[in-house]
Design an enzyme around this catalytic site. Structure first.
Site, short mmCIF file in Angstrom:
data_model
loop_
_atom_site.label_atom_id
_atom_site.label_comp_id
_atom_site.label_asym_id
_atom_site.label_seq_id
_atom_site.Cartn_x
_atom_site.Cartn_y
_atom_site.Cartn_z
N LYS A 1 7.22 -5.16 14.87
CA LYS A 1 7.66 -3.91 14.27
C LYS A 1 8.66 -3.18 15.17
O LYS A 1 9.65 -2.61 14.68
CB LYS A 1 6.46 -3.01 14.00
N TYR B 1 1.93 -7.92 16.28
CA TYR B 1 2.33 -7.04 15.18
C TYR B 1 3.23 -5.92 15.70
O TYR B 1 4.32 -5.66 15.19
CB TYR B 1 1.11 -6.46 14.47
N PHE C 1 0.82 -1.20 0.00
CA PHE C 1 0.00 0.00 0.00
C PHE C 1 0.86 1.26 0.00
O PHE C 1 0.71 2.14 -0.86
CB PHE C 1 -0.93 -0.05 1.22
N ILE C 2 1.79 1.36 0.93
CA ILE C 2 2.67 2.52 0.99
C ILE C 2 3.72 2.45 -0.10
O ILE C 2 4.02 3.44 -0.77
CB ILE C 2 3.32 2.62 2.38
#
Length: 317
Positions: free
Chosen positions: A135, A131, A11-12
């Protein structure tokens, strides 16, 4: 300037690629798992030595890492968001001319924060689920690498291209279906949480600015404003011209990829509740560092971001 882009299919990453490829002063090489990449390489399986050889061949002055995963098992999240970052850092260290590294992190690394308070980069990270933990581990690897590196801790990304699993991707599809089938209600998960929504095109600008800057360390990328998810959802409802109601049901699953950031390969918003972690009801970025060190501010208002999501969904064949 030679740039190596990782994760250009996400997406990014797609927006970053679009932005960089039109710059006449940049020579962009894309590395990834798909056939469309200039160099095919799997960061979760390849060795640092092999990646270092590609780096020596391309000789980039900057490496931009938009690769990663938003949801999946804890093991797959660690492989995509931590192990892959370790491979990138080690490969850059081994290369003949170590490049500057711009790594895309996530606001999920912060975890629950006090309501009403913008989150500064100095806040102690307390991620609420697998998640965010994966990260944060990736971010810590970058910060400890000794490289010329910046980590952009991105908040809740919205805009055209939002994944179907994201909050607004899901809502837009639900609105389209309701309008087509003349239904008067769309069911969604709890929308009471506050989020800092930032347009994906603004995020791409921030990443480009970081690549050519001398800024290092963690930099928050957000709008600097917290908006209740329910209010943001109503902006999308109005853009669609839907006259029915949104029903919030706690029994409707909010997957880790919804409100969903992520992946730097899929979406970059964050769910209000993450399995295995405490609820995150408030998220607002302190964006003074981005303003002062990158000269960056948001340009796309939330209404435009959500309107573009609806336009894209409504025009989909």
């Amino acid at each position: 300037m030679r740039v190596l882009l990782l994760g250009a299919d996400g997406f990014i990453g797609r927006r970053v690629a679009e932005r960089l490829l039109v710059e006449p002063d940049l020579q962009v090489t894309v590395l990834g798992r798909r056939d469309s990449a200039d160099i095919r390489f799997d960061l979760t399986a390849g060795s640092p030595g092999a990646l270092a050889r590609f780096l020596d061949a391309v000789a980039p002055q900057a490496v931009i890492n938009c690769a990663g995963a938003t949801y999946g098992s804890s093991r797959s999240l660690i492989r995509s968001n931590t192990l892959a970052v370790a491979t990138v850092c080690e490969a850059i260290r081994r290369s003949r001319e170590p490049a500057r590294l711009v790594h895309v992190g996530s606001a999920a690394e912060y975890g629950p924060m006090p309501s009403g308070v913008p989150v500064p980069e100095s806040a102690e990270p307390r991620p609420a689920g697998p998640y965010g933990v994966s990260k944060l581990a990736g971010t810590e690897l970058v910060l400890a690498s000794g490289l010329d590196a910046a980590v952009l801790r991105v908040f809740d990304v919205v805009g055209p291209g939002s994944p179907a699993a994201s909050l607004f991707g899901r809502l837009a599809e639900g609105l389209r279906r309701a309008l087509e089938q003349e239904e008067h209600q769309v069911r969604m998960p709890d929308l009471s949480g506050y989020r800092d929504f930032v347009d994906v095109r603004d995020v791409a600008r921030a990443i480009q600015s970081a690549a050519v800057s001398a800024a290092t360390g963690v930099i928050n990328i957000g709008s600097g404003h917290a908006v209740r998810a329910r209010d943001a959802a109503q902006l999308l409802v109005r853009a669609a011209g839907f006259e029915g109601s949104i029903s919030e049901d706690a029994r409707v699953a909010a997957l880790p990829g919804q409100l969903g950031v992520g992946a730097l390969g899929t979406g970059h918003e964050h769910p209000p509740h993450r399995p295995g972690g405490e609820p995150v009801q408030w998220r607002q970025a302190d964006v003074r560092t981005a303003r002062d060190r990158l000269g960056w501010r948001t340009q796309v208002p939330l209404e435009e971001s959500l309107g573009d999501i609806w336009l894209e969904t409504a025009c989909r064949v």
